[in-house]
Design an enzyme around this catalytic site. Structure first.
Site, mmCIF file in Angstrom:
data_model
loop_
_atom_site.group_PDB
_atom_site.id
_atom_site.type_symbol
_atom_site.label_atom_id
_atom_site.label_comp_id
_atom_site.label_asym_id
_atom_site.label_seq_id
_atom_site.Cartn_x
_atom_site.Cartn_y
_atom_site.Cartn_z
ATOM 1 N N PHE B 125 38.853 21.113 70.302
ATOM 2 C CA PHE B 125 37.516 21.557 70.687
ATOM 3 C C PHE B 125 36.489 20.544 70.189
ATOM 4 O O PHE B 125 36.486 20.152 69.028
ATOM 5 C CB PHE B 125 37.206 22.958 70.155
ATOM 6 N N ASP B 195 40.869 25.847 62.569
ATOM 7 C CA ASP B 195 39.840 26.479 63.396
ATOM 8 C C ASP B 195 40.510 27.636 64.137
ATOM 9 O O ASP B 195 41.352 27.427 65.010
ATOM 10 C CB ASP B 195 39.251 25.453 64.377
ATOM 11 N N TYR B 220 32.146 35.491 67.980
ATOM 12 C CA TYR B 220 31.672 36.013 69.268
ATOM 13 C C TYR B 220 32.708 35.978 70.381
ATOM 14 O O TYR B 220 32.396 36.339 71.503
ATOM 15 C CB TYR B 220 30.393 35.299 69.711
ATOM 16 N N LYS B 221 33.934 35.560 70.074
ATOM 17 C CA LYS B 221 34.976 35.567 71.102
ATOM 18 C C LYS B 221 35.772 36.874 70.968
ATOM 19 O O LYS B 221 35.261 37.938 71.307
ATOM 20 C CB LYS B 221 35.840 34.317 70.953
ATOM 21 N N ARG B 369 40.108 29.184 83.779
ATOM 22 C CA ARG B 369 40.621 29.772 82.550
ATOM 23 C C ARG B 369 40.328 31.262 82.557
ATOM 24 O O ARG B 369 39.221 31.681 82.888
ATOM 25 C CB ARG B 369 39.915 29.083 81.375
#
Lengths: 410, 410
Positions: B125, B195, B220-221, B369
């Site tokens: 990422f 991560d 927030y995921k 995705r």
């Protein structure tokens, strides 16, 4: 001598008086702690509800574009810019004051090769000192020079790279001479970094007129953005190309959604963003700033000064001989939005005030501090708060009440 | 071959099925982007409203103690700890993923004198790479070593101080072998920094079983904390005394309310705090985590795997010959909560899906995705989403629809 009726009359005639209606304030409370946590603006309440239910709940991921979340840091920065004498493209909302001071101080050090001294004053707001200590621990070549209050001028030399100072002292409310200090700092070849936490939203800050280089400040005090609201930072246009944000997260990338491996800083103020911002808190801050719509910051400052003057006059009249000693500048032109007094039993005095609905705060060992947020504090509130303090100090029971309150709090 | 009725039957029998009622989801939408922004938990909606109106609006500054704001970072950390195989005193909520990775990587470098190489993989990422680039820019003695995917083992040597890796790859959903990599990293004398943004809340992460040293992750995921929710970080107990947070703000001080000039780090996990946290966003995250009450993370992972397997099976049956190529691991034991396919017109396919109420996302140049958040996505949703995609790809009009959508979006 002022009377309570004078207070009511002046409140009624004050053009800022109607702004109070933009806030939701609890009944039975005189709130004199807006310098710690600003009161709730009605618009912020409504905006957060909308952001939660309609935006997050209803539109989900599409809200980043549909409801402008992606541009919120810049939008909020633009609203703050007017309040601090900056251009809209010089200010962005991001992170906390502490993190922003780290970014800016680190960038200043890295940009100015041979200079390695970071200069500040002792007794300033602690997090400012702590952040510089952390920076020096991480960059062993940095020398942190902490001087006694008033000692900045004498400590400026060719080794100083950046000078960090609070515009208004968190405890006394004393205002530093921003223009004069900036001139001295510039003459020494260093950069100025101002902490505006206790001046943004209450004084007529004018960063560009006064020649400031860098600044950061708080969203949850006089800007009323809610508890722990995101902070802001300012980088003067003349420095934007040269300075690099060491916290180079994806939101500061020139093209964050290209998802490439190499960091390229965004042009302008956007490079000072780091991670994804807390949208709910940022939404509250954005709406809260609309309470300043149509409000002249010179009028805000004048009202803050008048409220503080009235408080000092009334305390010294109504509470004479009760051990209270003024710990703020008497002259409103060099005083921020708060007024501090010392009292040997300051903690007990404040606990009694709070029990009676007058909310200020206490700073050890003996300082009681009262903030006069000009957007919602009235002259009659000032009058009434001093009356309550006078009744407390006149009574026989307040020292015992202290221990009751202590037990209740602990 | 699975039928739609099979999906309905299995949903009805699934012990996790009732957890969906803890979320407020819009009608007419199949939401397959919880890996970007988790859906709104009902409890989060209510908690934010209470925090705004009763706490901030009503109790004002007293809320820091009265409503526990001051302990919220640790309380939230404790809730996350259970989901990631950590002890409650090893996790705290703070700042963003980017800022937390900076803190942890910088601390690891500073603590390990002679070692100066920070190791990571390309294509991870982007913000993880960007943060390390910023760190290296600030600390010239740091050497950033970026290797090709799969190259960590060969690149470990006695100069490596910390290895930063995503547990689940943000694009493909591939899961890294945390235990195996930690063993290799430890054998080389380095520290691991994980991560967890795409694994916390969807996999049965077990940091302590698998020997992780440091970690950070996203609120927030799959944790459903709301847009830009505060992130979290993990420091294994064995490292807590030695590692120092370079972002030494006042909330990480041993006695923040003493207001003294010198920084002393708090013992334990508290030292990783920096500035004042955004309480409204943190309140949302805290309440959102209660959606995991009574939920077994092994069951969550199993359901994520089953949903992904079903999606792959259905796409390859219903959309055969339409240009879709699986870009995620086929084996659910090494796949996270999302499934990616490539398609030459991937952007147009996703725009058509979104127009029909199936929300996934697109990653350039050709990846579509789909995230299967097991707390609220059902097997019937998976079935229906593939049916919609099949209808789109069967139709003659979707490429033209692309341009209409483009115009509407731009």
């Amino acid at each position: 001598m002022t009377t309570r009726q004078d207070c009511l009359d002046r409140d009624a005639a004050d053009p800022l008086g109607a702004v109070r209606d933009r806030f939701s304030l609890p009944q039975g409370v005189i709130y004199l702690d807006g310098n710690s946590l600003g009161a709730l603006p009605v618009a912020a309440r409504d905006a957060v509800q909308d952001a939660v239910e309609r935006q997050w709940g209803g539109d989900l991921i599409a809200s980043w574009n549909k409801h402008g979340w992606i541009g919120l840091p810049q939008k909020v920065g633009g609203k703050i810019a007017r309040l601090i004498g900056a251009e809209a493209d010089e200010v962005v909302a991001a992170d906390s004051v502490s993190v922003n001071l780290f970014k800016l101080a680190a960038a200043a050090v890295s940009a100015q090769g041979g200079r390695r001294v970071v200069l500040t004053e002792g007794g300033d707001f602690p997090t400012d000192l702590y952040i510089l200590q952390g920076l020096a621990g991480m960059m062993p070549e940095v020398e942190l020079r902490v001087v006694a209050p008033g000692g900045i001028g004498a400590a400026l030399d060719e080794r100083v790279t950046v000078v960090l100072l609070s515009h208004v002292h968190y405890r006394s409310g004393a205002v530093r001479d921003m223009a004069g200090l900036n001139a001295a700092i510039r003459a020494a070849g260093a950069l100025s970094l101002w902490d505006l936490s206790h001046s943004a939203g209450v004084l007529d800050v004018d960063l560009n007129r006064d020649g400031a280089d860098l600044a950061a400040g708080c969203g949850y005090k006089y800007l009323n953005g809610g508890p722990g609201a995101p902070a802001f930072l300012f980088v003067a246009r003349r420095h934007q190309a040269a300075l690099r944000n060491p916290l180079s997260g994806w939101m500061g990338h020139a093209r964050p959604f290209d998802f490439i491996d190499d960091y390229t800083p965004a042009p302008g103020i956007d490079r000072w963003l780091c991670g994804t911002p807390p949208i709910l808190s940022l939404t509250a801050l954005s709406a809260a700033l609309d309470a300043f719509d149509g409000v002249d910051m010179k009028a805000v400052r004048a009202r803050a000064g008048a409220l503080g003057d009235l408080f000092i006059e009334r305390v010294e009249a109504r509470c004479a001989g009760k051990g209270l000693v003024l710990a703020s500048p008497r002259d409103a032109t060099v005083r921020g939005g708060q007024v501090a007094f010392t009292h040997p039993q300051g903690w007990a005095v404040m606990q009694n005030l709070i029990a009676r609905g007058v909310i200020g705060d206490f700073r050890a060992p003996d300082v009681i501090r009262f903030g006069f947020a000009p957007l919602y504090v009235r002259r009659a509130d000032v009058w009434d708060s001093v009356e309550v303090m006078g009744e407390i100090l006149d009574s026989e029971s307040w020292r015992e009440a202290r221990f009751q309150t202590l037990a209740a709090v602990t």
